[in-house]
Design an enzyme around this catalytic site. Structure first.
Site, PDB file in Angstrom:
ATOM      1  CE1 TYR A   1      -3.715   2.597   0.668  1.00 36.34           C
ATOM      2  CE2 TYR A   1      -2.410   3.383   2.504  1.00 36.34           C
ATOM      3  CZ  TYR A   1      -3.355   3.357   1.508  1.00 36.34           C
ATOM      4  OH  TYR A   1      -4.153   4.614   1.662  1.00 36.34           O
TER       5      TYR A   1
ATOM      6  CE  LYS B   1      -3.511   5.445  -1.589  1.00 33.32           C
ATOM      7  NZ  LYS B   1      -4.659   5.725  -2.422  1.00 33.32           N
TER       8      LYS B   1
HETATM    9  N1  LIG Z   1      -8.691   5.866   5.739  1.00 34.94           N
HETATM   10  C1  LIG Z   1      -7.630   6.427   5.939  1.00 34.94           C
HETATM   11  O1  LIG Z   1      -6.995   6.526   6.916  1.00 34.94           O
HETATM   12  C2  LIG Z   1      -6.762   6.708   4.587  1.00 34.94           C
HETATM   13  C3  LIG Z   1      -5.557   7.350   4.826  1.00 34.94           C
HETATM   14  C4  LIG Z   1      -5.104   7.959   3.808  1.00 34.94           C
HETATM   15  C5  LIG Z   1      -5.497   7.720   2.457  1.00 34.94           C
HETATM   16  N2  LIG Z   1      -6.650   7.109   2.471  1.00 34.94           N
HETATM   17  C6  LIG Z   1      -7.226   6.873   1.091  1.00 34.94           C
HETATM   18  O2  LIG Z   1      -8.645   7.520   1.034  1.00 34.94           O
HETATM   19  C7  LIG Z   1      -9.293   6.603  -0.029  1.00 34.94           C
HETATM   20  C8  LIG Z   1     -10.427   6.297   0.491  1.00 34.94           C
HETATM   21  O3  LIG Z   1     -10.298   5.153   1.230  1.00 34.94           O
HETATM   22  P1  LIG Z   1     -11.113   4.909   2.506  1.00 34.94           P
HETATM   23  O4  LIG Z   1     -10.377   4.986   3.907  1.00 34.94           O
HETATM   24  O5  LIG Z   1     -12.554   5.648   2.539  1.00 34.94           O
HETATM   25  O6  LIG Z   1     -11.468   3.238   2.520  1.00 34.94           O
HETATM   26  P2  LIG Z   1     -12.742   2.611   2.193  1.00 34.94           P
HETATM   27  O7  LIG Z   1     -13.763   2.933   3.061  1.00 34.94           O
HETATM   28  O8  LIG Z   1     -12.315   0.953   2.136  1.00 34.94           O
HETATM   29  O9  LIG Z   1     -13.411   2.778   0.767  1.00 34.94           O
HETATM   30  C9  LIG Z   1     -12.632   2.432  -0.370  1.00 34.94           C
HETATM   31  C10 LIG Z   1     -13.595   2.623  -1.539  1.00 34.94           C
HETATM   32  O10 LIG Z   1     -12.891   1.939  -2.461  1.00 34.94           O
HETATM   33  C11 LIG Z   1     -13.707   1.212  -3.206  1.00 34.94           C
HETATM   34  N3  LIG Z   1     -12.943   0.132  -4.314  1.00 34.94           N
HETATM   35  C12 LIG Z   1     -11.963  -0.656  -3.821  1.00 34.94           C
HETATM   36  N4  LIG Z   1     -11.405  -1.627  -4.934  1.00 34.94           N
HETATM   37  C13 LIG Z   1     -12.250  -0.848  -5.955  1.00 34.94           C
HETATM   38  C14 LIG Z   1     -12.358  -1.271  -7.301  1.00 34.94           C
HETATM   39  N5  LIG Z   1     -11.427  -2.377  -7.714  1.00 34.94           N
HETATM   40  N6  LIG Z   1     -12.972  -0.537  -8.161  1.00 34.94           N
HETATM   41  C15 LIG Z   1     -13.925   0.398  -7.395  1.00 34.94           C
HETATM   42  N7  LIG Z   1     -13.950   0.750  -6.324  1.00 34.94           N
HETATM   43  C16 LIG Z   1     -13.196  -0.012  -5.302  1.00 34.94           C
HETATM   44  C17 LIG Z   1     -14.433   0.199  -2.267  1.00 34.94           C
HETATM   45  O11 LIG Z   1     -15.466  -0.373  -2.731  1.00 34.94           O
HETATM   46  P3  LIG Z   1     -15.972  -1.645  -1.608  1.00 34.94           P
HETATM   47  O12 LIG Z   1     -17.151  -1.025  -0.725  1.00 34.94           O
HETATM   48  O13 LIG Z   1     -16.719  -2.510  -2.842  1.00 34.94           O
HETATM   49  O14 LIG Z   1     -15.101  -2.557  -1.358  1.00 34.94           O
HETATM   50  C18 LIG Z   1     -14.732   1.510  -1.460  1.00 34.94           C
HETATM   51  O15 LIG Z   1     -15.894   2.308  -1.866  1.00 34.94           O
HETATM   52  C19 LIG Z   1      -8.540   5.660  -0.622  1.00 34.94           C
HETATM   53  O16 LIG Z   1      -7.543   6.283  -1.872  1.00 34.94           O
HETATM   54  C20 LIG Z   1      -7.280   5.524   0.341  1.00 34.94           C
HETATM   55  O17 LIG Z   1      -6.055   5.039   0.140  1.00 34.94           O
HETATM   56  C21 LIG Z   1      -7.370   6.718   3.361  1.00 34.94           C
END
Ligand SMILES: NC(=O)c1ccc[n+]([C@@H]2O[C@H](COP(=O)([O-])OP(=O)(O)OC[C@H]3O[C@@H](n4cnc5c(N)ncnc54)[C@H](OP(=O)(O)O)[C@@H]3O)[C@@H](O)[C@H]2O)c1
Length: 252
Positions: free
Chosen positions: A174, A178
């Site tokens: 991961y 990024k």
């Molecule tokens: N949470 C954190 O602390 C954090 C920190 C830094 C960056 N981020 C970034 O923020 C963004 C959102 O993450 P989040 O934390 O909100 O995670 P999340 O709740 O797990 O949401 C991720 C989303 O991406 C979707 N997804 C995964 N694989 C996919 C695919 N092949 N095609 C289309 N959609 C797909 C998931 O769909 P499903 O529901 O079907 O699984 C879900 O809707 C990501 O880019 C992550 O790297 C998050």
């Protein structure tokens, strides 16, 4: 073509993407809620309101990406903002396994290449596939903008600092996906600068979502905030930036 500006958020059926979609509707956009599972996307769109529409979009599936782009073109006729949010942190995180244990199993010396490839397929190649498919629509919409949801964990500068607390969890799956995504974002920004299409990466901060087993400390509203701020910037703003909350620059 519809009058309201249109934003597409990938992976918007839950987590930060859902909140970004909700906030963009609040700012007067028609929002396409990208979701690899259409039913989950429809449920999310319904929860957001009538200006949100589910769009089946699996970023790793070329047919799904192509169909989604065709639908945006035929049904909405414009794309003002593309927010590339979808990502995964792993392919099978076992409950009860701590972040430290998982990180140990994904160090360069032992990491499963298949695991790395699967995560990069979503977080890096999936982003490029969606970018290429949606670009004709963005090019046809004056003032279009692209926002890429990256992460501070991909910063090479931060992870090179021996004093950085989370340095031990920097690894090829991961975190490095990024880092690669940031490189991709910069390449996109350089190519599109003469056309006036701005491309920026943002980091949401450690947000309470499925991605990290709901261990994050920031709320969804806080996590969505920088992506939404950047999505709403006007044309006279810099491109190729990497920022967190309130526009603070993150070192590459
Ligand atoms: N949470 C954190 O602390 C954090 C920190 C830094 C960056 N981020 C970034 O923020 C963004 C959102 O993450 P989040 O934390 O909100 O995670 P999340 O709740 O797990 O949401 C991720 C989303 O991406 C979707 N997804 C995964 N694989 C996919 C695919 N092949 N095609 C289309 N959609 C797909 C998931 O769909 P499903 O529901 O079907 O699984 C879900 O809707 C990501 O880019 C992550 O790297 C998050």
């Amino acid at each position: 073509m519809q009058d309201k500006p249109v934003a597409l958020v990938t992976g918007a059926n839950q987590g930060i993407g859902f909140q970004i979609a909700k906030d963009m509707v609040g700012h007067g956009f028609t929002v396409l809620v990208g979701s690899r599972n259409l039913e989950r996307g429809e449920a999310a769109a319904k929860e957001i309101g009538p200006d949100a529409h589910a769009l089946q979009l699996d970023v790793t599936d070329h047919a799904s990406v192509a169909t989604a782009a065709a639908r945006v073109g035929s049904e909405f006729g414009r794309l003002d903002v593309l927010i590339q949010n979808a990502a995964i942190s792993n392919t099978g995180f076992r409950p009860g396994v701590s972040v430290e244990e998982y990180s140990k199993s994904t160090r360069p010396s032992v990491v499963s290449i298949d695991e790395m490839r699967a995560v990069w397929d979503t977080n890096v190649f999936g982003v490029l596939a969606v970018h290429q498919a949606m670009l004709p629509l963005l090019r046809g919409t004056p003032g279009a903008r692209i926002v890429i949801v990256s992460s501070g964990v991909g910063s090479l500068t931060t992870n090179s600092d021996k004093a950085f607390h989370y340095r031990a969890i920097f690894g090829p799956v991961y975190p490095a996906s990024k880092t690669a995504l940031n490189a991709l974002m910069l390449a996109m920004a350089i190519e599109l600068e003469p056309e006036g299409i701005r491309v920026s990466a943002v980091s949401p901060g450690y947000t309470n979502t499925n991605l990290n087993g709901y261990n994050g400390t920031e709320t969804l509203e806080e996590g969505a905030r920088e992506a939404v701020r950047v999505a709403l910037l006007g044309p006279e703003t810099p491109t190729g930036t990497f920022t967190r909350w309130e526009g603070e620059t993150i070192p590459w």
